[in-house]
Design an enzyme around this catalytic site. Sequence first.
Site, PDB file in Angstrom:
ATOM      1  CB  SER A 129     -30.506 -63.943-127.963  1.00 42.00           C
ATOM      2  OG  SER A 129     -29.356 -63.628-128.227  1.00 42.00           O
ATOM      3  N   PRO A 135     -32.150 -60.094-134.377  1.00 43.57           N
ATOM      4  CG  PRO A 135     -32.659 -62.605-134.586  1.00 43.57           C
ATOM      5  CD  PRO A 135     -31.570 -61.528-134.102  1.00 43.57           C
ATOM      6  N   GLY A 136     -34.719 -60.366-132.735  1.00 42.19           N
ATOM      7  CA  GLY A 136     -35.828 -60.065-132.109  1.00 42.19           C
ATOM      8  C   GLY A 136     -36.148 -60.997-130.963  1.00 42.19           C
ATOM      9  N   GLY A 137     -35.245 -61.912-130.529  1.00 41.89           N
ATOM     10  CA  GLY A 137     -35.320 -62.742-129.386  1.00 41.89           C
ATOM     11  C   GLY A 137     -35.583 -61.931-127.866  1.00 41.89           C
ATOM     12  CG  ASP A 191     -30.116 -54.365-134.495  1.00 38.99           C
ATOM     13  OD1 ASP A 191     -29.427 -54.297-135.519  1.00 38.99           O
ATOM     14  OD2 ASP A 191     -29.827 -55.012-133.701  1.00 38.99           O
ATOM     15  CG  ASP A 250     -25.104 -45.870-132.833  1.00 38.43           C
ATOM     16  OD1 ASP A 250     -25.278 -46.906-132.392  1.00 38.43           O
ATOM     17  OD2 ASP A 250     -24.309 -44.877-132.902  1.00 38.43           O
ATOM     18  CG  ASP A 279     -27.961 -59.143-126.292  1.00 36.91           C
ATOM     19  OD1 ASP A 279     -27.091 -59.330-126.158  1.00 36.91           O
ATOM     20  OD2 ASP A 279     -28.537 -59.985-127.375  1.00 36.91           O
ATOM     21  CE  LYS A 286     -23.674 -59.067-126.023  1.00 43.30           C
ATOM     22  NZ  LYS A 286     -24.586 -59.962-125.760  1.00 43.30           N
TER      23      LYS A 286
HETATM   24  N1  SAM Z   1     -31.076 -59.563-128.512  1.00 46.98           N
HETATM   25  C1  SAM Z   1     -31.024 -59.981-129.680  1.00 46.98           C
HETATM   26  C2  SAM Z   1     -31.907 -60.835-129.876  1.00 46.98           C
HETATM   27  O1  SAM Z   1     -32.483 -61.587-128.789  1.00 46.98           O
HETATM   28  O2  SAM Z   1     -32.350 -61.474-131.085  1.00 46.98           O
HETATM   29  C3  SAM Z   1     -29.831 -60.195-130.439  1.00 46.98           C
HETATM   30  C4  SAM Z   1     -28.838 -58.982-130.466  1.00 46.98           C
HETATM   31  S1  SAM Z   1     -27.199 -59.246-131.281  1.00 46.98           S
HETATM   32  C5  SAM Z   1     -26.430 -60.284-129.821  1.00 46.98           C
HETATM   33  C6  SAM Z   1     -26.551 -57.993-131.305  1.00 46.98           C
HETATM   34  C7  SAM Z   1     -27.247 -56.839-132.056  1.00 46.98           C
HETATM   35  O3  SAM Z   1     -26.688 -55.566-131.666  1.00 46.98           O
HETATM   36  C8  SAM Z   1     -27.030 -57.357-133.640  1.00 46.98           C
HETATM   37  O4  SAM Z   1     -28.093 -57.241-134.109  1.00 46.98           O
HETATM   38  C9  SAM Z   1     -26.550 -55.734-134.282  1.00 46.98           C
HETATM   39  O5  SAM Z   1     -26.817 -55.272-135.185  1.00 46.98           O
HETATM   40  C10 SAM Z   1     -26.669 -54.763-133.082  1.00 46.98           C
HETATM   41  N2  SAM Z   1     -25.837 -53.517-132.867  1.00 46.98           N
HETATM   42  C11 SAM Z   1     -24.569 -53.767-132.477  1.00 46.98           C
HETATM   43  N3  SAM Z   1     -24.170 -52.243-132.338  1.00 46.98           N
HETATM   44  C12 SAM Z   1     -25.181 -51.513-132.419  1.00 46.98           C
HETATM   45  C13 SAM Z   1     -25.456 -50.101-132.338  1.00 46.98           C
HETATM   46  N4  SAM Z   1     -24.493 -49.279-132.131  1.00 46.98           N
HETATM   47  N5  SAM Z   1     -26.608 -49.829-132.330  1.00 46.98           N
HETATM   48  C14 SAM Z   1     -27.893 -50.640-132.494  1.00 46.98           C
HETATM   49  N6  SAM Z   1     -27.585 -51.917-132.754  1.00 46.98           N
HETATM   50  C15 SAM Z   1     -26.359 -52.228-132.579  1.00 46.98           C
END
Ligand code: SAM
Length: 342
Positions: free
Chosen positions: A164, A197-199, A215, A235, A251, A280
């Site tokens: 990501s 995870p932190g990208g 997250d 959240d 994201d 999305k």
């Molecule tokens: N941007 C991240 C990266 O580069 O590694 C990847 C993010 S991944 C596509 C989406 C993330 O959103 C997931 O880790 C999920 O736990 C988190 N997520 C989904 N709904 C959320 C919310 N309401 N609050 C915080 N995190 C949320």
Amino acid sequence: MAAEMGAEGYVRARPESAFALFTANDEAMGADLARHVPLSLLVFARQVVRAGELSTLAEGDRVTPIVAAARAIGTRFNGLFLEMPDTNDGKALATLTRPLTPHLEKALRKAGIDFADATAQERLHVFFVGGLACHVGVSDPAETSPWPMGIPRLRMPSAAPSRSTLKLAEAFQEFLDERSLKRLGPEATAVDLGASPGGWTWQLVRRGVAVTAVDNGAMDATLMDSGLVKHRRTDGLTYRPSEPVDWMVCDVVESPSRVAHLASRWIAEGWCRETIFNLKLPMKKRWEEVQRAREIIDTTLGGGGYFLRMKQLYHDREEVTAYLARQKKGSDPFSRGEEKGV
Ligand code: SAM
């Protein structure tokens, strides 16, 4: 967009072909339109070319008709791009165009065509739609993608926690100019919503930005060792920073409407100055969903005084990435984009 700009015409497009041809009823209007449709305002297009009609090529000599078509356009160009649709069939054409390139370059030079003139206004494009057919055209380098087929070559950093990361790297490249990039330095603060995870956090940290990563999921341990990241397991939709930050990136996998509302609220409330977020998209009605997101942003920000760009980046999948910032009246635009109500 053509209709909005007063150019009537018709579109030829086949599903899954990965390109569309627009022909204006009035030729001069068409040329003018192609010159003035900045790629930056198109969400799903990667490249825009003012193309001539189809050139038919011969098996034994593909070069001569291309040179003739180029000669009919001009003799000085700011670059030469050989492109094809980004499909499997299109990719197969690359095996043809790669060996063709040196021959074409030689033939263009022989015909008195300078395609490496940095002072020329237009770049030359040869867009192959088949092994024996192409459109020869031009684009304004200032308004179109600087990469052939609009594909930025980004290397996956081995230390980044997820692929990501390339989305945010490309978003920086796509949306931010030199001045904006300077605001992504060691003095800056950021919140990353949906960070695990932190990208994305990694992209900020490598520029020295202090990041609050929000997250419930785990963050990459090495990234946490940087000392620049605070992890909040809460959240992202209801999280508010204790004091304003410079950047918010988001994201989270949520409905586009909800994310559009969230991001514009961060700007409206002054919780951040600039934001980059992903929407999305559902499989169907993507354009409608993007338009709905635009409307939500516009309403939340009182109908103007902001800067918005949306783009389906090369590294995006079923999603688009947006950049949004406040734009004070009379101030210099600090990024390339769509000024709204300024
Ligand atoms: N941007 C991240 C990266 O580069 O590694 C990847 C993010 S991944 C596509 C989406 C993330 O959103 C997931 O880790 C999920 O736990 C988190 N997520 C989904 N709904 C959320 C919310 N309401 N609050 C915080 N995190 C949320």
